[in-house]
Enzyme design. Sequence first.
Site, PDB file in Angstrom:
ATOM      1  N   GLY A 198      -6.024   7.801   7.113  1.00 49.46           N
ATOM      2  CA  GLY A 198      -5.622   8.739   6.075  1.00 49.46           C
ATOM      3  C   GLY A 198      -5.456   8.021   4.757  1.00 49.46           C
ATOM      4  O   GLY A 198      -5.251   6.806   4.713  1.00 49.46           O
TER       5      GLY A 198
ATOM      6  N   HIS B 251       2.608  11.780   7.048  1.00 48.85           N
ATOM      7  CA  HIS B 251       2.582  10.515   6.311  1.00 48.85           C
ATOM      8  C   HIS B 251       1.889  10.696   4.951  1.00 48.85           C
ATOM      9  O   HIS B 251       2.409  10.252   3.925  1.00 48.85           O
ATOM     10  CB  HIS B 251       1.839   9.468   7.165  1.00 48.85           C
ATOM     11  CG  HIS B 251       1.695   8.129   6.538  1.00 48.85           C
ATOM     12  ND1 HIS B 251       2.404   7.030   6.968  1.00 48.85           N
ATOM     13  CD2 HIS B 251       0.910   7.689   5.521  1.00 48.85           C
ATOM     14  CE1 HIS B 251       2.051   5.974   6.236  1.00 48.85           C
ATOM     15  NE2 HIS B 251       1.143   6.349   5.348  1.00 48.85           N
ATOM     16  N   GLU B 252       0.729  11.355   4.948  1.00 46.94           N
ATOM     17  CA  GLU B 252      -0.034  11.507   3.697  1.00 46.94           C
ATOM     18  C   GLU B 252       0.675  12.452   2.723  1.00 46.94           C
ATOM     19  O   GLU B 252       0.710  12.195   1.518  1.00 46.94           O
ATOM     20  CB  GLU B 252      -1.465  11.973   3.974  1.00 46.94           C
ATOM     21  CG  GLU B 252      -2.298  11.021   4.815  1.00 46.94           C
ATOM     22  CD  GLU B 252      -2.247   9.558   4.396  1.00 46.94           C
ATOM     23  OE1 GLU B 252      -2.112   9.264   3.195  1.00 46.94           O
ATOM     24  OE2 GLU B 252      -2.333   8.695   5.279  1.00 46.94           O
TER      25      GLU B 252
ATOM     26  N   CYS C 238       0.469   1.503   7.030  1.00 48.10           N
ATOM     27  CA  CYS C 238      -0.008   2.105   5.786  1.00 48.10           C
ATOM     28  C   CYS C 238      -0.929   1.129   5.065  1.00 48.10           C
ATOM     29  O   CYS C 238      -0.622  -0.065   4.978  1.00 48.10           O
ATOM     30  CB  CYS C 238       1.187   2.452   4.904  1.00 48.10           C
ATOM     31  SG  CYS C 238       0.751   3.232   3.352  1.00 48.10           S
ATOM     32  N   LEU C 239      -2.032   1.644   4.534  1.00 45.47           N
ATOM     33  CA  LEU C 239      -2.968   0.801   3.787  1.00 45.47           C
ATOM     34  C   LEU C 239      -2.328   0.215   2.533  1.00 45.47           C
ATOM     35  O   LEU C 239      -2.764  -0.825   2.046  1.00 45.47           O
ATOM     36  CB  LEU C 239      -4.216   1.608   3.412  1.00 45.47           C
ATOM     37  CG  LEU C 239      -5.067   2.094   4.589  1.00 45.47           C
ATOM     38  CD1 LEU C 239      -6.178   3.019   4.101  1.00 45.47           C
ATOM     39  CD2 LEU C 239      -5.636   0.923   5.375  1.00 45.47           C
TER      40      LEU C 239
ATOM     41  N   HIS D  87       3.332  10.674   0.908  1.00 46.19           N
ATOM     42  CA  HIS D  87       2.817   9.897  -0.233  1.00 46.19           C
ATOM     43  C   HIS D  87       2.790  10.750  -1.506  1.00 46.19           C
ATOM     44  O   HIS D  87       3.061  10.245  -2.592  1.00 46.19           O
ATOM     45  CB  HIS D  87       1.398   9.385   0.033  1.00 46.19           C
ATOM     46  CG  HIS D  87       1.340   8.063   0.707  1.00 46.19           C
ATOM     47  ND1 HIS D  87       1.864   6.912   0.165  1.00 46.19           N
ATOM     48  CD2 HIS D  87       0.806   7.701   1.900  1.00 46.19           C
ATOM     49  CE1 HIS D  87       1.656   5.893   0.990  1.00 46.19           C
ATOM     50  NE2 HIS D  87       1.014   6.347   2.051  1.00 46.19           N
TER      51      HIS D  87
ATOM     52  N   GLN E 208      -2.383   6.491  -3.568  1.00 44.93           N
ATOM     53  CA  GLN E 208      -2.722   5.177  -3.031  1.00 44.93           C
ATOM     54  C   GLN E 208      -3.905   4.534  -3.763  1.00 44.93           C
ATOM     55  O   GLN E 208      -4.148   3.347  -3.583  1.00 44.93           O
ATOM     56  CB  GLN E 208      -3.021   5.257  -1.532  1.00 44.93           C
ATOM     57  CG  GLN E 208      -1.792   5.587  -0.707  1.00 44.93           C
ATOM     58  CD  GLN E 208      -2.135   5.635   0.745  1.00 44.93           C
ATOM     59  OE1 GLN E 208      -2.524   6.655   1.282  1.00 44.93           O
ATOM     60  NE2 GLN E 208      -2.012   4.480   1.404  1.00 44.93           N
TER      61      GLN E 208
END
Length: 160
Positions: free
Chosen positions: A46, A132-133, A90-91, A136, A51
């Site tokens: 995701g 999660h997304e 997480c990226l 963000h 991000q």
Amino acid sequence: MAIRMIVKDPDPVLREKSKPVSKINASIHKLLNDMADTMYDAKGVGLAAPQIGILKRVIVMDVGDEHGLIEMINPEIISREGEQFGPEGCLSIPGLTGDVRRAQKVVAKGLDRNGNEIVIEGTDLLARCIQHEIDHLNGVLFTDLAEKMYRNDPQGLEEA
């Protein structure tokens, strides 16, 4: 199609609230394409627009299930059920994993790239990814919610 640079914590853009998309146009289509390319290149499941430094309410996800690539503009969770507790990464926060409590099942609605309303029902990993997304988009990171943190180390996980 382009791979964008992924913003890393503690960049302050990750803590800001994203603005709703008011008009879906070619720049939003390019953003969706670039986000998908970036997510796949980074081997993520995701990615949210903040991000890559863009404060717009846009997310992409692909958890490897029958849904394939999911693109959502102005997503919101409309229902939550049950509970799951497990690891999340997480990226934007490489090297850390945390145990996070999330809803087991969620229903989210938003718009697709053509401005049509879509409703996605997710359980397990997809439910975790949706939550999660969307976090963000509200400036919330998994590290804010994690009950225990681990450093990713070549020999395995070590408590942080």
